[in-house]
Design a protein around this motif. Structure first.
Motif, PDB file in Angstrom:
ATOM      1  N   CYS A  36      55.674  41.893  58.382  1.00 26.48           N
ATOM      2  CA  CYS A  36      55.907  43.369  58.412  1.00 26.48           C
ATOM      3  C   CYS A  36      57.583  43.393  58.482  1.00 26.48           C
ATOM      4  O   CYS A  36      58.100  44.681  58.511  1.00 26.48           O
ATOM      5  CB  CYS A  36      54.481  44.398  58.210  1.00 26.48           C
ATOM      6  N   TYR A  54      47.448  38.632  51.510  1.00 22.86           N
ATOM      7  CA  TYR A  54      49.019  38.795  51.792  1.00 22.86           C
ATOM      8  C   TYR A  54      49.683  38.836  50.573  1.00 22.86           C
ATOM      9  O   TYR A  54      50.090  38.547  50.090  1.00 22.86           O
ATOM     10  CB  TYR A  54      49.765  38.194  53.333  1.00 22.86           C
ATOM     11  N   ASN A  55      49.747  37.103  50.628  1.00 19.16           N
ATOM     12  CA  ASN A  55      51.152  36.693  49.567  1.00 19.16           C
ATOM     13  C   ASN A  55      50.771  37.359  48.041  1.00 19.16           C
ATOM     14  O   ASN A  55      51.480  37.219  46.922  1.00 19.16           O
ATOM     15  CB  ASN A  55      51.495  35.287  49.181  1.00 19.16           C
ATOM     16  N   ALA A  60      54.092  42.061  45.883  1.00 24.98           N
ATOM     17  CA  ALA A  60      54.241  41.692  47.018  1.00 24.98           C
ATOM     18  C   ALA A  60      55.611  40.746  45.755  1.00 24.98           C
ATOM     19  O   ALA A  60      55.383  40.132  45.320  1.00 24.98           O
ATOM     20  CB  ALA A  60      53.124  40.613  47.606  1.00 24.98           C
ATOM     21  N   THR A  61      56.527  41.118  47.245  1.00 23.66           N
ATOM     22  CA  THR A  61      57.820  39.874  46.470  1.00 23.66           C
ATOM     23  C   THR A  61      58.356  39.516  47.343  1.00 23.66           C
ATOM     24  O   THR A  61      57.929  38.652  48.711  1.00 23.66           O
ATOM     25  CB  THR A  61      59.192  41.093  46.581  1.00 23.66           C
ATOM     26  N   PRO A  64      58.883  39.771  53.145  1.00 19.95           N
ATOM     27  CA  PRO A  64      57.481  39.737  53.125  1.00 19.95           C
ATOM     28  C   PRO A  64      57.711  41.274  53.670  1.00 19.95           C
ATOM     29  O   PRO A  64      56.237  41.708  54.003  1.00 19.95           O
ATOM     30  CB  PRO A  64      57.299  38.843  54.179  1.00 19.95           C
ATOM     31  N   ASN A  67      56.074  44.347  51.775  1.00 18.69           N
ATOM     32  CA  ASN A  67      54.504  43.881  51.359  1.00 18.69           C
ATOM     33  C   ASN A  67      54.054  45.283  51.359  1.00 18.69           C
ATOM     34  O   ASN A  67      53.946  45.515  51.973  1.00 18.69           O
ATOM     35  CB  ASN A  67      54.103  42.828  52.265  1.00 18.69           C
ATOM     36  N   CYS A  70      51.735  45.959  53.815  1.00 18.01           N
ATOM     37  CA  CYS A  70      52.194  46.125  55.425  1.00 18.01           C
ATOM     38  C   CYS A  70      51.977  47.619  55.434  1.00 18.01           C
ATOM     39  O   CYS A  70      52.288  48.980  55.305  1.00 18.01           O
ATOM     40  CB  CYS A  70      53.425  46.130  55.412  1.00 18.01           C
ATOM     41  N   LYS A  90      51.157  38.853  58.335  1.00 16.57           N
ATOM     42  CA  LYS A  90      49.877  37.599  57.723  1.00 16.57           C
ATOM     43  C   LYS A  90      49.771  36.559  58.693  1.00 16.57           C
ATOM     44  O   LYS A  90      50.469  35.973  59.302  1.00 16.57           O
ATOM     45  CB  LYS A  90      50.715  36.781  56.193  1.00 16.57           C
TER      46      LYS A  90
END
Length: 125
Positions: A36, A54-55, A60-61, A64, A67, A70, A90
């Motif tokens: 993050c 996380y992904n 999400a882009t 990271p 995201n 975060c 992550k």
């Protein structure tokens, strides 16, 4: 009326369900600069969530640091004990649904000497 089986739901769909509880192993790690983009230490109540979660978190882009997961809070529960942590990283080694805690967060649930807590549950708040 249409019913969905759990097999037909994607991880991203489950993440959008308020209060959905993941079950997985809990471990601990030495924090530093996380995915993050925040610097944290061992005394912070923080977590790194499984990379697939996380992904695929909604919004999400490729960056990271941006995201939306975060800074969200998660409640981790194991054998009647709970700790609330901030998600800041992550965890590529946590499988599909595991969570990695800072040492300060882990010891709320069990002594570090245990190392791995199997079958814990956690929820993104």
């Amino acid at each position: 009326m249409m019913f969905l089986s759990i097999k037909s739901l994607t991880l991203a769909t489950l993440l959008a369900v308020p209060g959905f509880a993941f079950t997985g192993d809990v471990t601990f790690y030495t924090p530093g600069l996380g995915a993050c983009g925040r610097l944290n230490g061992a005394g912070d109540l923080i977590a790194a969530v499984a990379a697939p979660i996380y992904n695929t978190f909604p919004g999400a882009t490729a960056n990271p640091n941006l995201n939306p997961i975060c800074g969200k809070k998660a409640k981790v529960t194991y054998q009647g004990k709970s700790v609330t942590v901030n998600i800041v990283d992550k965890c590529p080694g946590c499988g599909a649904t595991g969570i990695d805690l800072s040492p300060a967060a882990f010891v709320v649930l069990a002594p570090q000497s245990v190392g791995r807590l199997k079958g814990a549950t956690w929820t993104i708040l």
